[in-house]
Write a protein that holds these residues in place. Structure first.
Motif, PDB file in Angstrom:
ATOM      1  N   SER A 137       0.840  -1.193   0.000  1.00 58.41           N
ATOM      2  CA  SER A 137       0.000   0.000   0.000  1.00 58.41           C
ATOM      3  C   SER A 137       0.881   1.251   0.000  1.00 58.41           C
ATOM      4  N   SER A 210       0.575   3.182   5.816  1.00 65.23           N
ATOM      5  CA  SER A 210      -0.805   3.274   5.355  1.00 65.23           C
ATOM      6  C   SER A 210      -1.729   2.675   6.399  1.00 65.23           C
ATOM      7  N   TYR A 222      -1.948   3.526  19.640  1.00 63.34           N
ATOM      8  CA  TYR A 222      -1.824   3.767  21.085  1.00 63.34           C
ATOM      9  C   TYR A 222      -2.980   4.506  21.747  1.00 63.34           C
ATOM     10  N   ARG A 526       3.836 -11.062  14.334  1.00 63.95           N
ATOM     11  CA  ARG A 526       4.070 -10.460  13.018  1.00 63.95           C
ATOM     12  C   ARG A 526       5.565 -10.589  12.759  1.00 63.95           C
TER      13      ARG A 526
HETATM   14  P1  FAD Z   1       2.828  -1.837   3.562  1.00 71.65           P
HETATM   15  O1  FAD Z   1       4.292  -2.001   3.490  1.00 71.65           O
HETATM   16  O2  FAD Z   1       2.157  -1.148   2.445  1.00 71.65           O
HETATM   17  O3  FAD Z   1       2.139  -3.210   3.819  1.00 71.65           O
HETATM   18  C1  FAD Z   1       2.325  -3.979   4.957  1.00 71.65           C
HETATM   19  C2  FAD Z   1       2.006  -5.447   4.650  1.00 71.65           C
HETATM   20  O4  FAD Z   1       0.665  -5.626   4.247  1.00 71.65           O
HETATM   21  C3  FAD Z   1       2.837  -6.048   3.542  1.00 71.65           C
HETATM   22  O5  FAD Z   1       3.120  -7.371   3.892  1.00 71.65           O
HETATM   23  C4  FAD Z   1       1.936  -6.029   2.331  1.00 71.65           C
HETATM   24  O6  FAD Z   1       2.181  -7.068   1.440  1.00 71.65           O
HETATM   25  C5  FAD Z   1       0.568  -6.152   2.937  1.00 71.65           C
HETATM   26  N1  FAD Z   1      -0.374  -5.328   2.182  1.00 71.65           N
HETATM   27  C6  FAD Z   1      -0.315  -3.983   2.081  1.00 71.65           C
HETATM   28  N2  FAD Z   1      -1.340  -3.535   1.359  1.00 71.65           N
HETATM   29  C7  FAD Z   1      -2.055  -4.619   0.982  1.00 71.65           C
HETATM   30  C8  FAD Z   1      -3.239  -4.781   0.232  1.00 71.65           C
HETATM   31  N3  FAD Z   1      -3.887  -3.732  -0.247  1.00 71.65           N
HETATM   32  N4  FAD Z   1      -3.723  -6.028   0.048  1.00 71.65           N
HETATM   33  C9  FAD Z   1      -3.071  -7.106   0.569  1.00 71.65           C
HETATM   34  N5  FAD Z   1      -1.947  -6.998   1.297  1.00 71.65           N
HETATM   35  C10 FAD Z   1      -1.444  -5.766   1.512  1.00 71.65           C
HETATM   36  N6  FAD Z   1       4.127  -0.683  13.346  1.00 71.65           N
HETATM   37  C11 FAD Z   1       3.074  -0.740  14.175  1.00 71.65           C
HETATM   38  O7  FAD Z   1       2.117  -1.462  13.901  1.00 71.65           O
HETATM   39  N7  FAD Z   1       3.038   0.000  15.311  1.00 71.65           N
HETATM   40  C12 FAD Z   1       4.046   0.840  15.646  1.00 71.65           C
HETATM   41  O8  FAD Z   1       3.967   1.526  16.647  1.00 71.65           O
HETATM   42  C13 FAD Z   1       5.175   0.909  14.793  1.00 71.65           C
HETATM   43  N8  FAD Z   1       6.217   1.684  15.134  1.00 71.65           N
HETATM   44  C14 FAD Z   1       7.286   1.780  14.293  1.00 71.65           C
HETATM   45  C15 FAD Z   1       8.333   2.608  14.664  1.00 71.65           C
HETATM   46  C16 FAD Z   1       9.433   2.766  13.833  1.00 71.65           C
HETATM   47  C17 FAD Z   1      10.561   3.675  14.238  1.00 71.65           C
HETATM   48  C18 FAD Z   1       9.467   2.074  12.589  1.00 71.65           C
HETATM   49  C19 FAD Z   1      10.609   2.278  11.633  1.00 71.65           C
HETATM   50  C20 FAD Z   1       8.425   1.226  12.231  1.00 71.65           C
HETATM   51  C21 FAD Z   1       7.320   1.064  13.078  1.00 71.65           C
HETATM   52  N9  FAD Z   1       6.247   0.206  12.767  1.00 71.65           N
HETATM   53  C22 FAD Z   1       5.181   0.124  13.625  1.00 71.65           C
HETATM   54  C23 FAD Z   1       6.281  -0.685  11.589  1.00 71.65           C
HETATM   55  C24 FAD Z   1       5.725  -0.095  10.258  1.00 71.65           C
HETATM   56  O9  FAD Z   1       6.406   1.084   9.913  1.00 71.65           O
HETATM   57  C25 FAD Z   1       4.244   0.187  10.262  1.00 71.65           C
HETATM   58  O10 FAD Z   1       3.507  -0.918  10.676  1.00 71.65           O
HETATM   59  C26 FAD Z   1       3.684   0.645   8.901  1.00 71.65           C
HETATM   60  O11 FAD Z   1       2.393   1.144   9.064  1.00 71.65           O
HETATM   61  C27 FAD Z   1       3.625  -0.471   7.876  1.00 71.65           C
HETATM   62  O12 FAD Z   1       3.870   0.034   6.607  1.00 71.65           O
HETATM   63  P2  FAD Z   1       2.777   0.322   5.472  1.00 71.65           P
HETATM   64  O13 FAD Z   1       1.535   0.764   6.075  1.00 71.65           O
HETATM   65  O14 FAD Z   1       3.453   1.197   4.493  1.00 71.65           O
HETATM   66  O15 FAD Z   1       2.463  -1.114   4.921  1.00 71.65           O
END
Ligand code: FAD
Ligand code: EUG
Length: 604
Positions: A137, A210, A222, A526
Motif C-alpha cells: 500500500s 498506510s 496507542y 508479526r
Molecule cells: P505496507 O508495506 O504497504 O504493507 C504492509 C504489509 O501488508 C505487507 O506485507 C503487504 O504485502 C501487505 N499489504 C499492504 N497492502 C495490501 C493490500 N492492499 N492487500 C493485501 N496486502 C497488503 N508498526 C506498528 O504497527 N506499530 C508501531 O507503533 C510501529 N512503530 C514503528 C516505529 C518505527 C521507528 C518504525 C521504523 C516502524 C514502526 N512500525 C510500527 C512498523 C511499520 O512502519 C508500520 O507498521 C507501517 O504502518 C507499515 O507500513 P505500510 O503501512 O506502508 O504497509
C-alpha cells in the motif's frame, strides 16, 4: 554522502506519501541526522534485472510490454537500481532496511494501478504469464520487510501511488473508508481539513505507514482503538483469480451498514486477508474514535530490572478493567537513550553490547532521570473522570519501591514525552525514527513475541532477548505494547546495513530468539519476510494442521500460485518442496530451485 546534497522531504500536497507541512522541519532534521553519518552509497545499479524463476527472460519482457499496453507505459517501471532512501522517501523496489544482501528480496518491476479494475487486470496478467506479484500500500513496513516481495523478481503492485483517496468519512457513525495509499498522516490531515474536530484516528509510532497496510499486517497504535484489525469494518478484495468481493455488509447491494457492522452474514472471511497471500485489498473501512472530551498523559519510571514482574502483575487487572485505557508502551531506558537520535558511538565505542552502567549514566542526564522501565499511558475524558482513574493508577504503580511519577509540567515542549502524548491522542508524528540512527546506515528488524500480561512471562521474554542479544554483542530496544489481555514485546535491533557481518549476527540472533521463544511456548504476532518460514514452522500444533489448512486455501484461491508466494510461510503448490523456505540454519539465499508449471492453465 554530502550533506549539501540533501533534498527537502516531499510534502503531502505534492505526494500521497509525503510529510504534513506541520512536520516538515522535523523531517528535515531527521533526514540530515541520518545523512550526517551515512557511508553506504546512496544508489546501487543492479547487475541484472531480477527476472522471477519460472519464466524465460524474453517472455518476461514480452509480458511487461503487454502490461504496459493495458495500463499505460508510465504505470510500469523496470527495476534497474536500488535506492534505500529513508523512512519518508522509501523505496518500492526492495527493503530499505534490508537484513539479507540487498539484491535478495528485490522486485523486477513495479506497477501502479489506478483502480480496482486495474488491479484485476494485473492479476489476470500475472495468471496468464505465471509471474509472481506482491502488493504494497505504501511499502513502509520497516522492521518487517519494507516494500520487498518475498520471491525475488516478483512484480510489486504499488497500490498507494494512484489509489489514495479517503473515500468516505462519516462524522455521525464515526467511520471512514479508505483506499490503499492513505497514510495515517494523510487521514489525520483530511479529517482536520473537513473540520471534523471531534473525530480521532489511531496511529502507530510513525505516521507514514498506510492505514490499510498496517491494519492488514495487524499493526498497533496507542489510543483505546490501538488494535487496528479489531476496529476495521468491511473490505473490498481482488482475489488471485481476478474476481472482486466485498466482505461483511458490503456483499448486500445498496447497504448502508458496511462500515458499522463488520460481520454481515455467513462465514466471516475478513481474517484470511490479513498477513496472507489470499487477496489484494482495495478498500478498507475503519471505526474512528470520538473525541473523549479531554486527555492527559502520564509517565511513571521504575528503577530496577526486577521491577518488571510486579509491575506487570499490577498492570493486568487495571488494563482488563479499562482503568488503563490505551495501548500503552512500557519501554526500557536504553530505547529512551537511543531516542535522543545520537548514534551509539556517542556513548560507547567498545566491542559487545553497551554495559548497563553506561546506559544508566546517560539516563541520569535525561529529563526522566535514571531508571530501567518507563510506562507511558494516557487517561481520557473530562477532568473528573480522568482523575478517578489517575488516582487508582498512582496508588497502584507507587507500590513498586522506587517508582516515580514524572510531572509533565516540568518537561520542555520538545521532550519525547510530548510525542507520546500526541500519539496517544491520535496525532501522527515522526519522533520515534530517532533510534534508527543508533548505527550509521541504520537498518532495523523486529522480534515481536506475544506475552501474557503476567510477571513471569514478561520476565522470561525479556531475559531470553537479553541473553541472546548479549551473546551476539548487540543492543536491543524492548517495548511492551500493552493490549487488553496480552502484550506484544517489540524487540527492535538496529544494525548497519553496510556491514554484512553485523547483519548476519542480527539474523542469527533473531532466529535463535524465535526458537527459544517457541520452546518456551511463545510465538510472534508479526514478522519480517526473511523470518516468515521459520515462524510459520513454530505454529505447528497437530502435525502442522494450520499450515495444511492455509495451503488448501492457497491452492484453491490461487491455483496458479502468483500472489505473494511464501508470504507468512504459505507457499503455493508450484513452489512447495523446492527449497524456497529460508530456514533457521541461517541460509541467506531467499530463492529455491525453480517452480513447477501451474495447473489449470487453460482455464485462465
Ligand atoms: P505496507 O508495506 O504497504 O504493507 C504492509 C504489509 O501488508 C505487507 O506485507 C503487504 O504485502 C501487505 N499489504 C499492504 N497492502 C495490501 C493490500 N492492499 N492487500 C493485501 N496486502 C497488503 N508498526 C506498528 O504497527 N506499530 C508501531 O507503533 C510501529 N512503530 C514503528 C516505529 C518505527 C521507528 C518504525 C521504523 C516502524 C514502526 N512500525 C510500527 C512498523 C511499520 O512502519 C508500520 O507498521 C507501517 O504502518 C507499515 O507500513 P505500510 O503501512 O506502508 O504497509
Ligand atoms: C512498534 C514497532 C513495531 C510493531 C509494534 C510497535 C513500536 C516500536 C516495527 O514494529 O510491530 C517502538
Amino acid at each position: 554522502m554530502a550533506k549539501s546534497g540533501i533534498t527537502p522531504t516531499p510534502q503531502l500536497g505534492e505526494k500521497h506519501n509525503g510529510i504534513p507541512a506541520r512536520l516538515f522541519d522535523k523531517a528535515g532534521h531527521a533526514k540530515s541526522s541520518i545523512w550526517d553519518i551515512a557511508t553506504k552509497p546512496e544508489e546501487k545499479k543492479l547487475k541484472k534485472i531480477a527476472i522471477p524463476q519460472g519464466i524465460e527472460e524474453t517472455k518476461f519482457f514480452e509480458a511487461l510490454e503487454d502490461l504496459k499496453n493495458q495500463l499505460g507505459p508510465e504505470n510500469v517501471e523496470l527495476v534497474e537500481k536500488l535506492v534505500d532512501g529513508w523512512y519518508m522517501e522509501n523505496p518500492n523496489t526492495h527493503d530499505g532496511m534490508h537484513i539479507l544482501d540487498d539484491e535478495e528480496l528485490v522486485a523486477s518491476a513495479v506497477v501502479y494501478p489506478g483502480s480496482t479494475a486495474d488491479v484485476q487486470k494485473i492479476v489476470l496478467w500475472a495468471n496468464k504469464y505465471r509471474i509472481p506479484i506482491f502488493p504494497i500500500s505504501i511499502g513502509r513496513n520497516f522492521g518487517y520487510g519494507g516494500a520487498a516481495p518475498r520471491v525475488r523478481g516478483s512484480v510489486v503492485i504499488d497500490l498507494g501511488r494512484r489509489m489514495n483517496k479517503v473515500l468516505d468519512i462519516n462524522p455521525d457513525d464515526c467511520t471512514c473508508l479508505v483506499e490503499p495509499g492513505v497514510t495515517f498522516f494523510a487521514l489525520y490531515e483530511e479529517i482536520q481539513r473537513r473540520g471534523h474536530k471531534h473525530l480521532w484516528i489511531d496511529v502507530p509510532d510513525l505516521g507514514g505507514g498506510s492505514v490499510m497496510g498496517n491494519t492488514l499486517d495487524r499493526g498497533v497504535g496507542y489510543t483505546p482503538y490501538g488494535d487496528h484489525w479489531t476496529f476495521h469494518s468491511g473490505l473490498e478484495v481482488v482475489l488471485p483469480t481476478g474476481e472482486v468481493i466485498r466482505t461483511g455488509m458490503g456483499a448486500l447491494p445498496n447497504n448502508n451498514s458496511w462500515q458499522i457492522f463488520p460481520y454481515g452474514f455467513g462465514p466471516y472471511s475478513d481474517g484470511i486477508f490479513t498477513q496472507s497471500n489470499f487477496g489484494i485489498v482495495t478498500k478498507l473501512g475503519m471505526a474512528l474514535m470520538p473525541d473523549p472530551g479531554g486527555y492527559e498523559s502520564y509517565l511513571y519510571t521504575f528503577q530496577k530490572e526486577e521491577d518488571l514482574a510486579p509491575l506487570v502483575e499490577i498492570i493486568r487487572p487495571l488494563r482488563i478493567a479499562n482503568i488503563l485505557e490505551n495501548v500503552a508502551q512500557l519501554r526500557h531506558v536504553l530505547e529512551q537513550v537511543a531516542c535522543s537520535g545520537k548514534p551509539r558511538s556517542t556513548y560507547w565505542k567498545g566491542e559487545g553490547a553497551i554495559p548497563d552502567h553506561v546506559i544508566h549514566e546517560v539516563a541520569k542526564t535525561l529529563s526522566h532521570g535514571d531508571c530501567t522501565w518507563l510506562y507511558y499511558g494516557m487517561a481520557y475524558g473530562p477532568k473528573e473522570i480522568r482523575q478517578y482513574k489517575l488516582d487508582i493508577i498512582h496508588k497502584e504503580f507507587m507500590k513498586i519501591p522506587g517508582a516515580r511519577r514524572i510531572d509533565p509540567t516540568t518537561l520542555p515542549k520538545n521532550d519525547y514525552f510530548w510525542s507520546r502524548d500526541r500519539i496517544a491522542a491520535g496525532i501522527p508524528d515522526l519522533e520515534e525514527l530517532a533510534w534508527v540512527n543508533w548505527h550509521p546506515n541504520g537498518g532495523h528488524i523486529a522480534f515481536s513475541p506475544v506475552s501474557p500480561v503476567r510477571g513471569p512471562d514478561a520476565t522470561a521474554l525479556w531475559k531470553l532477548a537479553k541473553t541472546r542479544c548479549g551473546q551476539y554483542g548487540l543492543e536491543f530496544f524492548p517495548t511492551y505494547c500493552v493490549g487488553m489481555r496480552e502484550m506484544h514485546l517489540i524487540v527492535e535491533i538496529v544494525f548497519d546495513r553496510n556491514n554484512p557481518t553485523m547483519r548476519q549476527n542480527v539474523d542469527k540472533c533473531i532466529r535463535a530468539m524465535i526458537d527459544d521463544a517457541a520452546k518456551a511456548g511463545y510465538g510472534e504476532y508479526r514478522t519480517h519476510l526473511a523470518l516468515m518460514d521459520q515462524i510459520a514452522g513454530t505454529y505447528n500444533w497437530n502435525n502442522n494442521a494450520l499450515m495444511r489448512f492455509n495451503e488448501k486455501l492457497k491452492d484453491c484461491l490461487d491455483p496458479a500460485g502468483i500472489l505473494a508466494p511464501g508470504k507468512s510461510g504459505v507457499w503455493p503448490a508450484r513452489y512447495r518442496g523446492r527449497g524456497w523456505e529460508i530456514g533457521k540454519e541461517g541460509r541467506q539465499s531467499s530463492e529455491g530451485d525453480g517452480v513447477a508449471p501451474a495447473p489449470g492453465s487453460t482455464r485462465l
